[in-house]
Write an enzyme that holds these catalytic residues in place. Structure first.
Site, mmCIF file in Angstrom:
data_model
loop_
_atom_site.group_PDB
_atom_site.id
_atom_site.type_symbol
_atom_site.label_atom_id
_atom_site.label_comp_id
_atom_site.label_asym_id
_atom_site.label_seq_id
_atom_site.Cartn_x
_atom_site.Cartn_y
_atom_site.Cartn_z
ATOM 1 C CB SER A 1 -1.823 -6.168 3.185
ATOM 2 O OG SER A 1 -0.921 -5.701 4.170
ATOM 3 C CB THR B 1 -6.154 -4.541 4.262
ATOM 4 O OG1 THR B 1 -6.491 -5.520 3.261
ATOM 5 C CG2 THR B 1 -5.376 -5.216 5.384
ATOM 6 N NE ARG C 1 -0.369 -3.450 -1.180
ATOM 7 C CZ ARG C 1 -1.145 -3.071 -0.175
ATOM 8 N NH1 ARG C 1 -0.787 -2.018 0.554
ATOM 9 N NH2 ARG C 1 -2.266 -3.714 0.105
ATOM 10 C CG ASP D 1 4.235 3.155 6.218
ATOM 11 O OD1 ASP D 1 4.765 2.955 7.331
ATOM 12 O OD2 ASP D 1 3.136 2.670 5.891
ATOM 13 C CD GLU E 1 6.342 -3.793 3.336
ATOM 14 O OE1 GLU E 1 5.475 -4.472 3.942
ATOM 15 O OE2 GLU E 1 6.152 -2.618 3.015
ATOM 16 C CG HIS F 1 3.134 -1.851 5.266
ATOM 17 N ND1 HIS F 1 3.224 -2.754 4.223
ATOM 18 C CD2 HIS F 1 1.930 -1.254 5.116
ATOM 19 C CE1 HIS F 1 2.123 -2.715 3.505
ATOM 20 N NE2 HIS F 1 1.329 -1.802 4.027
#
Length: 384
Positions: free
Chosen positions: A45, A66, A210, A234, A239, A256
């Site tokens: 991802s 994913t 997300r 998470d 990111e 994550h």
């Protein structure tokens, strides 16, 4: 045949080694030059797969190992006759077990002896949310599911859906939506200032979907106010560059990795391998199970003296305790600012082996049927 693949995809050689020559690269920093001479591209991802990456290359097949596909410009791939495959549902159970462990800790933290007394609102009832709802229902929880696209499409048939406001009134609110920026039901900043203000101190908000589904700035502001909810993240906006102030305010922080069980990651590789084999007209002879090693923890035993919830907590946390990932995350983010983003990615790349509940056999001696049903619902194997 040249295969360019994210270095973090497990069992690359086992699944794809006899299909082509594998070139491993960093998924986060993958460039057009990396894929220029590739025939097959395998990603996770963190890689944006679009015209900028692929134009002028000879790539004819793209696979993402994913569940999510919002990092892939599927329309551009289709218009350029590039085959595409994802791995829907591959790590759904891993994420479900992450959420169950978090709820277990939350119940203990709040002094709730029977965790099923907590109501759970699930926002997004796809592969992950649907599986979570099924397990929670078997465990006796009061579960409310909010999924406007599904509610509209199914028009009242089958599962009953509630409004977002109703789901947000539950003791636990857990997010499992894709990231969508357009359409009738966009999820970008779905939880902004107004919705976050509606959450109260006794509630728990979990996001494993997300990062951008929650407005990070608004969340930080809410957590600085009185009567703020407990929050577990998470996934994060921007990111791997994590907002240090937000990290300090959330109850549990992980990098994550909710879907990072070994079973989930290997199943993602298997699903893309099967799709690639079909695309190339090759037999798909390999299965994830043949590559899974013996688990470090194989068996737990409980006697008639064991309490049901205490036993479940021990078993759950023996397989996965998010507090360990939280500790590693906070240590990594205590590094100098310019070292934090690489440290975040290293946490994911070097993630320790984590096995799912099904890898552990539970021996129950003289225990109640209720206790047996709880372990079955959680997904453990039983030996009576």
């Amino acid at each position: 045949m040249r295969i360019v693949a994210d270095e973090n995809i497990p069992l690359l050689d086992s699944f794809f080694g006899d299909i082509g020559d594998i070139c491993r690269v960093s998924g986060r920093t993958m460039t057009a030059a990396d894929v220029q001479n590739a025939d097959i591209l395998l990603v996770r991802s963190v890689t944006r797969v679009n015209q900028a990456l692929l134009e002028g290359s000879r790539v004819r097949f793209v696979g993402t190992c994913t569940i999510g596909t919002d990092h892939v410009d599927r329309q551009w791939l289709s218009s350029n006759r590039i085959a595409f495959s994802a791995a829907p549902g591959c790590n759904a159970n891993s994420v479900v077990e992450y959420v169950l462990s978090v709820i277990s800790l939350h119940a203990e933290r709040r002094g709730v002896a029977n965790w099923s007394k907590l109501s759970v609102g699930i926002v997004g009832a796809g592969n992950v949310g649907g599986e979570l709802a099924h397990k929670l229902d078997r465990l006796g929880f009061d579960v409310l599911c909010c999924d406007p696209p599904r509610a509209e499409q199914e028009n009242g048939d089958g599962q009953e859906f509630v409004s977002l406001e109703d789901a947000m009134a539950c003791d636990v609110v857990t997010l499992h939506t894709p990231l969508t920026r357009e359409g009738d039901y966009p999820t970008l900043h779905l939880f902004g200032r107004e919705r976050l203000a509606a959450l109260r101190e006794h509630q728990l908000l979990i996001n494993t979907s997300r990062g951008e589904v929650i407005d990070g700035s608004a969340l930080l502001g809410r957590l600085e106010e009185p009567n703020a909810p407990a929050v577990v993240l998470d996934v994060w906006e921007h990111e791997p560059r994590i907002h240090a102030g937000l990290l300090d305010r959330v109850w549990l922080a992980t990098p994550h990795i909710a879907g990072y069980s070994l079973e989930g990651k290997v199943q993602g590789s298997e699903m893309v391998y099967q799709a690639l084999s079909r695309y190339m007209g090759l037999p798909a002879r390999k299965q994830a199970g043949q590559f899974l090693p013996e688990p470090a923890l194989a068996k737990l035993s409980f006697t008639s003296a064991a309490e049901e919830m205490d036993s479940a907590n021990i078993a759950i946390r023996s397989c996965y305790d998010p507090r360990r990932d939280d500790a590693r995350m906070r240590l990594a983010m205590s590094l100098p600012t310019d070292e934090q983003a690489p440290a975040f990615d290293r946490l994911r790349r070097d993630y320790p082996v984590r096995r799912e509940f099904s890898s552990v056999k539970i021996q129950l001696k003289g225990t109640s049927k209720s206790m047996q049903d709880t372990f079955r619902a959680l997904g453990f194997k039983l030996k009576l």
